[in-house]
Design an enzyme around this catalytic site. Structure first.
Site, short mmCIF file in Angstrom:
data_model
loop_
_atom_site.label_atom_id
_atom_site.label_comp_id
_atom_site.label_asym_id
_atom_site.label_seq_id
_atom_site.Cartn_x
_atom_site.Cartn_y
_atom_site.Cartn_z
N SER A 58 -20.52 30.00 -39.98
CA SER A 58 -21.94 29.46 -39.01
C SER A 58 -22.12 28.15 -39.90
CB SER A 58 -22.72 31.04 -38.71
OG SER A 58 -22.82 31.39 -40.12
N GLY A 59 -22.25 28.45 -41.53
CA GLY A 59 -22.84 27.62 -42.35
C GLY A 59 -22.79 26.10 -42.24
N HIS A 111 -30.06 29.94 -40.36
CA HIS A 111 -29.73 28.63 -41.14
C HIS A 111 -30.65 27.89 -41.48
CE1 HIS A 111 -25.96 30.20 -41.23
NE2 HIS A 111 -25.86 30.52 -40.22
N GLN A 135 -18.07 40.37 -46.87
CA GLN A 135 -18.81 41.07 -45.51
C GLN A 135 -17.13 41.54 -45.06
OE1 GLN A 135 -19.30 37.16 -45.54
NE2 GLN A 135 -21.45 37.48 -45.06
N CYS A 158 -20.18 35.59 -38.09
CA CYS A 158 -19.77 34.96 -39.20
C CYS A 158 -18.66 34.71 -38.42
CB CYS A 158 -19.38 36.34 -39.98
SG CYS A 158 -18.80 35.39 -42.04
N GLY A 159 -18.22 33.09 -38.88
CA GLY A 159 -17.31 32.13 -37.97
C GLY A 159 -15.99 32.36 -38.74
N GLU A 171 -25.89 32.87 -48.46
CA GLU A 171 -26.06 33.77 -47.65
C GLU A 171 -26.49 35.05 -47.89
OE1 GLU A 171 -22.95 34.64 -45.10
OE2 GLU A 171 -21.30 33.81 -46.41
N ASN A 225 -29.59 32.45 -44.22
CA ASN A 225 -28.94 31.23 -44.43
C ASN A 225 -29.15 29.86 -45.06
OD1 ASN A 225 -26.62 34.33 -44.47
ND2 ASN A 225 -27.23 33.17 -42.02
N CYS A 243 -19.14 29.69 -45.49
CA CYS A 243 -19.54 29.66 -44.50
C CYS A 243 -19.18 29.51 -43.14
CB CYS A 243 -20.70 29.97 -45.02
SG CYS A 243 -22.22 30.63 -43.96
N ASN A 285 -13.88 32.91 -48.44
CA ASN A 285 -14.97 33.64 -47.41
C ASN A 285 -13.94 34.69 -47.09
OD1 ASN A 285 -17.38 33.81 -45.04
ND2 ASN A 285 -17.55 35.16 -46.38
#
Length: 269
Positions: free
Chosen positions: A213-214, A153, A39, A68-69, A202, A184, A211, A6
């Protein structure tokens, strides 16, 4: 930089440097005519006492993201590599609140906060909270879970992520009016109680190699249904993230890599 594939452009805005406008961000994010990224991350002055810095997240289309983790790990690594901090644990101010960071070898563990399942907090237009909701896709009604990890999500359980209609369903779910702020869309394949495969389409970007957070959203959704263990390896196309959620009242912890690829100067002339 990238976290499990990512990828991000990181801009130091601690001195108050102005961001490009939305069109400039789109040009910068173009993988053929610009730099290319999933991003853009800004590193800014901290907002709360004790935090090392704050950050914001912008998608390829110039819109802001709530969390965004993978990006948070990259910001943490940027701060360490740049010499801003050298302590093994510190805090960051994120758009979704304070993030607690721990360095574990070459990886970073993040406190991702508590998942939110109430429809109004996602937001999702639904009468009541449920483990699963339903949407018609390709002429058939399909079940999905919904959760906010600081951003919304939807998670679909599939038999195979390889065969999942990620782009088609991703676009359709994002266009569905039940998610008033967009969403997402994750596609999770359960391998066993300790491992899943995941692909994520996303909001404002499209499919990415990972992702964070996903990964958290898919993990907690499956954990609530007792389909997987409370410590889970999430295998994404770009790499693996570890998600821990000890119980429903606990915060979620995500652990994974952050990699510095190169630095440079953007000349928009």
């Amino acid at each position: 930089m990238h976290g499990a594939g990512n990828d991000f452009v990181v801009i130091d805005c601690r001195d108050g440097a102005a961001l490009p406008d939305a069109e400039g961000i789109r040009r910068m994010g173009d993988r053929h005519f610009g730099i290319g990224f999933d991003q853009l991350l800004t590193v800014e002055a901290p907002e709360t006492p004790g935090a090392v810095a704050s950050y914001r997240i912008l998608n390829q289309d110039g819109s802001f993201a709530g969390q965004c983790g993978n990006g948070a790990r990259c910001v943490a690594h940027w701060l360490v590599r740049s010499g801003v901090t050298d302590v093994p644990a510190f805090e960051l101010d994120s758009p979704a609140g304070v993030i607690r960071v721990r360095r574990i070898g070459n990886d970073y563990a993040l406190g991702m906060g508590h998942p939110r399942f109430a429809p109004a907090q996602i937001p999702l237009l639904a009468e009541a909270e449920a483990l699963q909701y339903f949407l018609p896709l390709d002429g058939v009604t399909h079940a999905f879970s919904a959760v906010s990890m600081g951003n919304p999500h939807a998670v679909f359980r599939v038999d195979s992520v390889v065969d999942a209609p990620v782009e088609r369903w991703g676009k359709a779910v994002q266009a569905a009016q039940v998610f008033p702020e967009g969403v997402n869309v994750g596609f999770a394949e359960v391998l066993d109680r300790g491992n899943i495969r995941l692909r994520v389409y996303e909001r404002g970007v499209g499919e990415t190699l990972a992702c964070g957070s996903g990964a958290c959203a898919a993990a907690v959704s499956l954990m609530r249904q007792n389909l997987v263990a409370r410590t889970l390896a999430v295998h994404l196309p770009g790499g693996t993230l570890m998600i821990d959620w000890p119980d429903d009242a606990a915060a979620v912890t995500m652990t994974g890599p952050a990699v510095w690829v190169y630095d440079g100067e953007w000349r928009d002339d």
